[in-house]
Design a protein around this motif. Sequence first.
Motif, PDB file in Angstrom:
ATOM      1  N   CYS A  98      -4.758   6.703   4.081  1.00  0.00           N
ATOM      2  CA  CYS A  98      -4.627   8.124   4.401  1.00  0.00           C
ATOM      3  C   CYS A  98      -4.468   8.291   5.902  1.00  0.00           C
ATOM      4  CB  CYS A  98      -5.881   8.879   3.975  1.00  0.00           C
ATOM      5  SG  CYS A  98      -6.334   8.617   2.268  1.00  0.00           S
ATOM      6  N   VAL A  99      -3.435   8.984   6.291  1.00  0.00           N
ATOM      7  CA  VAL A  99      -3.256   9.299   7.709  1.00  0.00           C
ATOM      8  C   VAL A  99      -3.510  10.798   7.849  1.00  0.00           C
ATOM      9  CG1 VAL A  99      -1.720   9.190   9.703  1.00  0.00           C
ATOM     10  CG2 VAL A  99      -1.493   7.516   7.853  1.00  0.00           C
ATOM     11  N   GLY A 100      -4.643  11.144   8.409  1.00  0.00           N
ATOM     12  CA  GLY A 100      -5.004  12.550   8.515  1.00  0.00           C
ATOM     13  C   GLY A 100      -6.488  12.685   8.743  1.00  0.00           C
ATOM     14  N   GLY A 101      -7.054  13.765   8.211  1.00  0.00           N
ATOM     15  CA  GLY A 101      -8.481  14.017   8.407  1.00  0.00           C
ATOM     16  C   GLY A 101      -9.276  13.750   7.141  1.00  0.00           C
ATOM     17  N   ASP A 102     -10.508  14.231   7.156  1.00  0.00           N
ATOM     18  CA  ASP A 102     -11.386  14.027   6.004  1.00  0.00           C
ATOM     19  C   ASP A 102     -10.827  14.699   4.747  1.00  0.00           C
ATOM     20  OD1 ASP A 102     -13.279  12.573   7.435  1.00  0.00           O
ATOM     21  OD2 ASP A 102     -14.269  14.377   8.140  1.00  0.00           O
ATOM     22  N   GLY A 103     -10.076  15.782   4.953  1.00  0.00           N
ATOM     23  CA  GLY A 103      -9.559  16.515   3.812  1.00  0.00           C
ATOM     24  C   GLY A 103      -8.605  15.692   2.963  1.00  0.00           C
ATOM     25  N   VAL A 104      -7.720  14.964   3.606  1.00  0.00           N
ATOM     26  CA  VAL A 104      -6.745  14.189   2.840  1.00  0.00           C
ATOM     27  C   VAL A 104      -7.437  13.003   2.154  1.00  0.00           C
ATOM     28  CG1 VAL A 104      -5.939  12.762   4.769  1.00  0.00           C
ATOM     29  CG2 VAL A 104      -4.404  13.227   2.897  1.00  0.00           C
ATOM     30  N   VAL A 105      -8.451  12.461   2.809  1.00  0.00           N
ATOM     31  CA  VAL A 105      -9.222  11.378   2.167  1.00  0.00           C
ATOM     32  C   VAL A 105      -9.908  11.920   0.918  1.00  0.00           C
ATOM     33  CG1 VAL A 105     -11.106   9.717   2.470  1.00  0.00           C
ATOM     34  CG2 VAL A 105      -9.618  10.260   4.400  1.00  0.00           C
ATOM     35  N   ASN A 106     -10.462  13.099   1.061  1.00  0.00           N
ATOM     36  CA  ASN A 106     -11.138  13.710  -0.072  1.00  0.00           C
ATOM     37  C   ASN A 106     -10.171  13.982  -1.224  1.00  0.00           C
ATOM     38  OD1 ASN A 106     -12.162  16.451  -1.478  1.00  0.00           O
ATOM     39  ND2 ASN A 106     -13.884  15.171  -0.852  1.00  0.00           N
ATOM     40  N   GLU A 107      -8.995  14.436  -0.884  1.00  0.00           N
ATOM     41  CA  GLU A 107      -8.009  14.684  -1.940  1.00  0.00           C
ATOM     42  C   GLU A 107      -7.640  13.393  -2.663  1.00  0.00           C
ATOM     43  OE1 GLU A 107      -4.520  16.891  -1.188  1.00  0.00           O
ATOM     44  OE2 GLU A 107      -5.553  18.510  -0.133  1.00  0.00           O
ATOM     45  N   VAL A 108      -7.456  12.330  -1.893  1.00  0.00           N
ATOM     46  CA  VAL A 108      -7.095  11.048  -2.517  1.00  0.00           C
ATOM     47  C   VAL A 108      -8.231  10.564  -3.421  1.00  0.00           C
ATOM     48  CG1 VAL A 108      -6.662   8.602  -2.020  1.00  0.00           C
ATOM     49  CG2 VAL A 108      -5.435  10.374  -0.762  1.00  0.00           C
ATOM     50  N   LEU A 109      -9.446  10.684  -2.916  1.00  0.00           N
ATOM     51  CA  LEU A 109     -10.609  10.296  -3.722  1.00  0.00           C
ATOM     52  C   LEU A 109     -10.612  11.049  -5.047  1.00  0.00           C
ATOM     53  CD1 LEU A 109     -13.500   8.896  -3.791  1.00  0.00           C
ATOM     54  CD2 LEU A 109     -14.356  11.102  -3.003  1.00  0.00           C
ATOM     55  N   ASN A 110     -10.425  12.356  -4.958  1.00  0.00           N
ATOM     56  CA  ASN A 110     -10.463  13.165  -6.176  1.00  0.00           C
ATOM     57  C   ASN A 110      -9.277  12.892  -7.082  1.00  0.00           C
ATOM     58  OD1 ASN A 110     -12.753  15.356  -6.345  1.00  0.00           O
ATOM     59  ND2 ASN A 110     -12.311  15.009  -4.198  1.00  0.00           N
ATOM     60  N   GLY A 111      -8.138  12.602  -6.479  1.00  0.00           N
ATOM     61  CA  GLY A 111      -6.975  12.248  -7.301  1.00  0.00           C
ATOM     62  C   GLY A 111      -7.226  10.970  -8.074  1.00  0.00           C
ATOM     63  N   LEU A 112      -7.780   9.976  -7.406  1.00  0.00           N
ATOM     64  CA  LEU A 112      -8.043   8.698  -8.081  1.00  0.00           C
ATOM     65  C   LEU A 112      -9.076   8.860  -9.183  1.00  0.00           C
ATOM     66  CD1 LEU A 112      -8.127   6.211  -5.049  1.00  0.00           C
ATOM     67  CD2 LEU A 112      -6.384   6.382  -6.828  1.00  0.00           C
ATOM     68  N   LEU A 113     -10.092   9.655  -8.905  1.00  0.00           N
ATOM     69  CA  LEU A 113     -11.168   9.792  -9.882  1.00  0.00           C
ATOM     70  C   LEU A 113     -10.788  10.690 -11.057  1.00  0.00           C
ATOM     71  CD1 LEU A 113     -14.323   9.937  -7.633  1.00  0.00           C
ATOM     72  CD2 LEU A 113     -13.130   8.024  -8.635  1.00  0.00           C
ATOM     73  N   GLY A 114      -9.662  11.351 -10.922  1.00  0.00           N
ATOM     74  CA  GLY A 114      -9.210  12.185 -12.026  1.00  0.00           C
ATOM     75  C   GLY A 114      -8.183  11.495 -12.901  1.00  0.00           C
ATOM     76  N   ARG A 115      -7.921  10.235 -12.672  1.00  0.00           N
ATOM     77  CA  ARG A 115      -6.864   9.543 -13.421  1.00  0.00           C
ATOM     78  C   ARG A 115      -7.330   9.114 -14.805  1.00  0.00           C
ATOM     79  NH1 ARG A 115      -2.582   7.008 -10.108  1.00  0.00           N
ATOM     80  NH2 ARG A 115      -2.268   5.711 -11.950  1.00  0.00           N
ATOM     81  N   ASP A 116      -6.366   8.967 -15.676  1.00  0.00           N
ATOM     82  CA  ASP A 116      -6.677   8.452 -17.020  1.00  0.00           C
ATOM     83  C   ASP A 116      -7.064   6.982 -16.939  1.00  0.00           C
ATOM     84  OD1 ASP A 116      -6.167  10.889 -18.088  1.00  0.00           O
ATOM     85  OD2 ASP A 116      -4.062  10.446 -18.550  1.00  0.00           O
ATOM     86  N   ASP A 117      -6.326   6.236 -16.099  1.00  0.00           N
ATOM     87  CA  ASP A 117      -6.658   4.815 -15.952  1.00  0.00           C
ATOM     88  C   ASP A 117      -7.720   4.644 -14.868  1.00  0.00           C
ATOM     89  OD1 ASP A 117      -4.995   5.677 -13.972  1.00  0.00           O
ATOM     90  OD2 ASP A 117      -3.793   3.856 -13.870  1.00  0.00           O
ATOM     91  N   VAL A 168       0.835  -1.208   0.000  1.00  0.00           N
ATOM     92  CA  VAL A 168       0.000   0.000   0.000  1.00  0.00           C
ATOM     93  C   VAL A 168       0.868   1.255   0.000  1.00  0.00           C
ATOM     94  CG1 VAL A 168      -1.962  -1.061   1.211  1.00  0.00           C
ATOM     95  CG2 VAL A 168      -0.131   0.013   2.534  1.00  0.00           C
ATOM     96  N   LEU A 169       0.256   2.331  -0.459  1.00  0.00           N
ATOM     97  CA  LEU A 169       0.875   3.647  -0.341  1.00  0.00           C
ATOM     98  C   LEU A 169       0.238   4.344   0.861  1.00  0.00           C
ATOM     99  CD1 LEU A 169       2.502   6.111  -1.465  1.00  0.00           C
ATOM    100  CD2 LEU A 169       0.449   6.685  -2.788  1.00  0.00           C
ATOM    101  N   VAL A 170       1.063   4.868   1.734  1.00  0.00           N
ATOM    102  CA  VAL A 170       0.543   5.621   2.880  1.00  0.00           C
ATOM    103  C   VAL A 170       0.776   7.104   2.616  1.00  0.00           C
ATOM    104  CG1 VAL A 170       0.775   6.076   5.354  1.00  0.00           C
ATOM    105  CG2 VAL A 170       0.996   3.745   4.493  1.00  0.00           C
ATOM    106  N   ILE A 171      -0.309   7.878   2.627  1.00  0.00           N
ATOM    107  CA  ILE A 171      -0.183   9.332   2.451  1.00  0.00           C
ATOM    108  C   ILE A 171      -0.487   9.984   3.789  1.00  0.00           C
ATOM    109  CG2 ILE A 171      -1.046  11.362   1.246  1.00  0.00           C
ATOM    110  CD1 ILE A 171      -1.651   9.644  -1.146  1.00  0.00           C
ATOM    111  N   LEU A 172       0.498  10.643   4.310  1.00  0.00           N
ATOM    112  CA  LEU A 172       0.392  11.205   5.662  1.00  0.00           C
ATOM    113  C   LEU A 172       0.387  12.725   5.588  1.00  0.00           C
ATOM    114  CD1 LEU A 172       2.488   9.928   8.671  1.00  0.00           C
ATOM    115  CD2 LEU A 172       2.255  12.365   8.249  1.00  0.00           C
ATOM    116  N   ASN A 173      -0.637  13.318   6.147  1.00  0.00           N
ATOM    117  CA  ASN A 173      -0.712  14.779   6.172  1.00  0.00           C
ATOM    118  C   ASN A 173      -0.196  15.288   7.526  1.00  0.00           C
ATOM    119  OD1 ASN A 173      -1.333  17.462   6.207  1.00  0.00           O
ATOM    120  ND2 ASN A 173      -3.547  17.209   5.935  1.00  0.00           N
ATOM    121  N   PRO A 174       1.024  15.820   7.571  1.00  0.00           N
ATOM    122  CA  PRO A 174       1.574  16.258   8.867  1.00  0.00           C
ATOM    123  C   PRO A 174       0.854  17.471   9.420  1.00  0.00           C
ATOM    124  CG  PRO A 174       3.047  16.858   7.063  1.00  0.00           C
ATOM    125  CD  PRO A 174       1.928  16.094   6.445  1.00  0.00           C
TER     126      PRO A 174
END
Length: 483
Positions: free
Chosen positions: A169-188, A108-114
């Motif tokens: 995602c290690v953080g709050g709702d904001g970082v989860v939302n960013e990841v969601l939007n990043g994934l949904l914006g992908r070409d694949d 997995v990739l862990v994205i941590l918002n400090p």
Amino acid sequence: MGSRSFVRSPVSCSAVNEFFTCSSHCSRNYYQCSNTMKSQRAQVGQTLLPRKLRKSTRWQTALFTQRRIVSNCCSDLSTTYTEEVPNYLALNVLQDQSNTGQDNIRKVLVILNPNSGFRSSRAVFYKKVQSTLKLSGFTMKVVETAYAGHAKVLASTVDLSTCPDGIICVGGDGVVNEVLNGLLGRDDLKEALQLPIGIVPAGSDNSLVWTVLGIRDPVSAATALAKGGFTPIDVFAVKWIQAGVTHFGLTASFCGFVADVLQLSENFRLQLGPFRYVIAGLLKFLSLPQYRFEVDYLPSPGRNPELKSPTQNCCDQLSDGSKVKRGSTEDNWVMRKGEFLGILVCNHFCKPAQGLLSPVMAPKAQHDDGSLDLILIHGSGRLRLFCFFVAYQFCWHLLLPFVEYVKVKQVKIRPVGGTHNGCGVDGELLQGEGQAEWQCSLLPAQVPSRRRGAMDVSLLAYRCFIAFYSHLQYLPCTVLVLE
Ligand SMILES: Nc1ncnc2c1ncn2[C@@H]1O[C@H](COP(=O)(O)OP(=O)(O)OP(=O)(O)O)[C@@H](O)[C@H]1O
């Protein structure tokens, strides 16, 4: 399995001490001999200790045991001896690991918002969570965000083959939302939709994981991740019509007072952390503007037998009276126009982690019911807002005559006049320019395809997706969240 019963059985501290003395060289032996030790010592404990005392002893024992296990078993990990896993369940995780093989490795990739919450995400992850995940078979690449929006960039550009089992995602709702939007914006997109999203709560509110799974402490979240499983969650899209920009969310979108509070609260993030919402709320309450909107909504079919209830009749009058109209019989759009203190579109029942009495905003909302719950707080003025807030604390707010609550498929919101035209989505503020119209709708539900065995991982999962922008494509989607 015997090791599980060992943990749950009342044993004395001395038994554990002895036990560890004999097992300090080999953790595997520990598991093998634990049953014997348990059966002997448990009897002693049960006989000699009063029930209450046995219970507390068991707890201390569990903690002690875990620390020792960490130190004995994890020499190859980058954890230090001082790292603790102070959780009962974590021990089960460690024990389960003794029976797992290479197949159970999950990348997995862990994205941590400090910057989340009290800015304690690093401590939360490295001290409380990392070792549990490692021991349960996760291979993690950890990336810390360096700026707002970084999580979205990471999720939209990461090579998915390097994290086939999800993004945590290690953080709050904001970082989860960013990841969601990043994934949904992908070409694949098709592959991205299969990727689970896990959450380790370390933010200010973490409303999503708290509401949906009832988890708000990171150790429980890590345990859930280690245990595996998915939770499907509907996904909604908020489209800024004029600009053609779409933003996705899992929790709620809102306009009016709450959006203003969100905007103001960012000024206090550094000084106040999670308490910024309280201070910003008070300040905004004292300088409360008037909000005027036009709202169109499409009721969710078959879910609103109470449409046109006495409450709604009252709302009709409050909302500039005769301006309430029905849409055509084809689509049954309903229009509201006038002053609103707030407009909230909830995807789940929205339970704030910091609420005094644990109130819920939309008690009938389910995260996977295929509809959104619209709450309109009609009118203006501090007295009305105060009444709403007090009633909300006791979950009586839906009984107020100026509150309208309806399940919907779609909502269109247009700020009128000088009303602030921002729209909040999952705690992030979208700022429109000029005349802004927001359209909020659910994405078509998809049945997530079954992932390979290693995907029996924990994350909080979401289900719905995605037909967005103009070329609608119905793709299978899985959005994970901790379970
Ligand atoms: N390195 C960073 N520096 C500044 N801001 C960041 C950084 N990384 C992420 N952000 C931003 O921080 C914001 C808040 O993040 P997050 O939601 O994780 O925490 P929170 O607001 O404390 O929690 P919650 O959303 O649950 O209330 C997000 O909008 C994100 O874009």
